[in-house]
Design a protein around this motif. Structure first.
Motif, PDB file in Angstrom:
ATOM      1  N   ASN A 153      33.140  45.165  40.898  1.00 31.34           N
ATOM      2  CA  ASN A 153      34.405  45.432  40.202  1.00 31.34           C
ATOM      3  C   ASN A 153      34.861  46.880  40.370  1.00 31.34           C
ATOM      4  N   CYS A 196      38.671  37.724  36.788  1.00 32.44           N
ATOM      5  CA  CYS A 196      39.904  38.529  36.781  1.00 32.44           C
ATOM      6  C   CYS A 196      41.133  37.616  36.830  1.00 32.44           C
ATOM      7  N   ALA A 200      42.727  40.707  40.908  1.00 28.29           N
ATOM      8  CA  ALA A 200      42.838  42.078  41.416  1.00 28.29           C
ATOM      9  C   ALA A 200      41.627  42.484  42.262  1.00 28.29           C
ATOM     10  N   VAL A 207      39.076  46.672  44.725  1.00 31.73           N
ATOM     11  CA  VAL A 207      40.054  46.324  43.698  1.00 31.73           C
ATOM     12  C   VAL A 207      41.436  46.766  44.155  1.00 31.73           C
ATOM     13  N   CYS A 212      46.016  45.025  39.016  1.00 37.00           N
ATOM     14  CA  CYS A 212      45.123  45.138  37.858  1.00 37.00           C
ATOM     15  C   CYS A 212      45.926  45.191  36.551  1.00 37.00           C
TER      16      CYS A 212
END
Length: 307
Positions: A153, A196, A200, A207, A212
């Protein structure tokens, strides 16, 4: 016999611990070769969205010796913000890092105390303090310093305490003992990628910032895109989903910094309270808070989008 580098390193780490930092790791200052093509590729794909500041100072982001003359060491520091109390279940959500006072002010004071203490105990040491508003790749330096690994992440993760902490740096002109990177312990887990809601995390360890929820609710100044309607899971400021689902965060422990404690009124807010929030209440509850960044107008935009 302890050499000076070891002695100075021990002094700095002891002081960091005394000032309340969770951990301290040290790297040799220099050009981040592995990060250079990654950053360039990320920018070329416009994953920064409207965060145009990410395009500035490309060389400085990769080389701290351009930020501090004669820089020898990057001292990376973590400070915990995981709360002991959480928001009402019937509430629009804000990221846990924003529960208390603005971390920039809190951590900058600690960093300055640390730098002063280094000068007092060691001597003529020059350097600068950094906490995420300068062109420093803080997660890369923290990983290089052995404080954790950068997870799928893109957050720095540790086996002992997860990832709910801030990262800060001192860049100084003093040679020290340097730490070694740790290994990646994400394994085959894809919990963050799978969870997610805006997809994203476009690939493991990548990412797309422009997709996001944190970007939409904090950084984006335009209207929120209609194609994202219904995908924010009640997040009104920031998002913790990819951290909340990370198995390593079951080891998170509550912080012990009073200034990061939430205003009790925030914890009791219901959705109705958020929807009816006035300028007076906003200023009282979120005095010196990270939420000041969106201002009341931005917060109301986000809440309207969630309804």
């Amino acid at each position: 016999m302890i050499n000076n580098k070891e002695k100075y390193t021990n002094i700095i780490k002891a002081e960091a611990n005394r000032l309340g930092f969770l951990s301290c790791g040290i790297s040799k200052a220099g050009f981040l070769e592995e990060e250079a093509p990654r950053l360039e590729n990320w920018l070329n794909k416009q994953m920064q969205g409207q965060m145009f500041y990410m395009e500035d100072h490309f060389d400085k982001r990769l080389n701290p010796t351009l930020l501090v003359n004669d820089a020898k060491s990057v001292v990376s520091l973590l400070i915990n913000y995981y709360p002991s109390e959480f928001q009402n279940n019937d509430s629009y959500k804000i990221s846990k890092y924003a529960y208390g006072k603005d971390y920039h002010n809190v951590i900058t004071k600690k960093l300055r105390k640390l730098l002063r203490s280094i000068k007092t105990q060691i001597g003529d040491v020059h350097g600068r303090t950094f906490i995420d508003i300068a062109p420093v790749l803080d997660k890369a330096w923290a990983a290089k310093s052995g404080l954790g690994w950068i997870g799928k992440n893109s957050n720095l993760i540790t086996q002992k305490v997860g990832s709910f902490y801030f990262i800060a740096e001192l860049i100084i002109d003093l040679e020290l003992e340097y730490d070694s990177p740790t290994t990646d312990h994400c394994g085959t887990c894809t919990a963050c990628i799978d969870s997610c809601p805006t997809q994203a995390i476009v690939a493991p360890y990548v990412v797309d910032g422009s997709k996001c929820i944190s970007y939409f609710t904090i950084e984006l100044k335009d209207n929120l895109p209609q194609e994202m309607k219904g995908k924010f899971n009640d997040w009104a400021f920031g998002c913790d989903i990819c951290q909340d689902v990370c198995p390593w965060n079951k080891f998170s422990k509550p912080h012990n910094e009073p200034l990061f404690n939430a205003n009790p009124e925030l914890l009791s807010f219901t959705k109705k309270d958020w929807e009816e929030i006035t300028e007076e209440t906003f200023n009282k509850v979120f005095q010196n808070s990270p939420l000041k960044r969106t201002k009341l107008e931005g917060l109301k935009r986000n809440i309207t989008f969630l309804k």
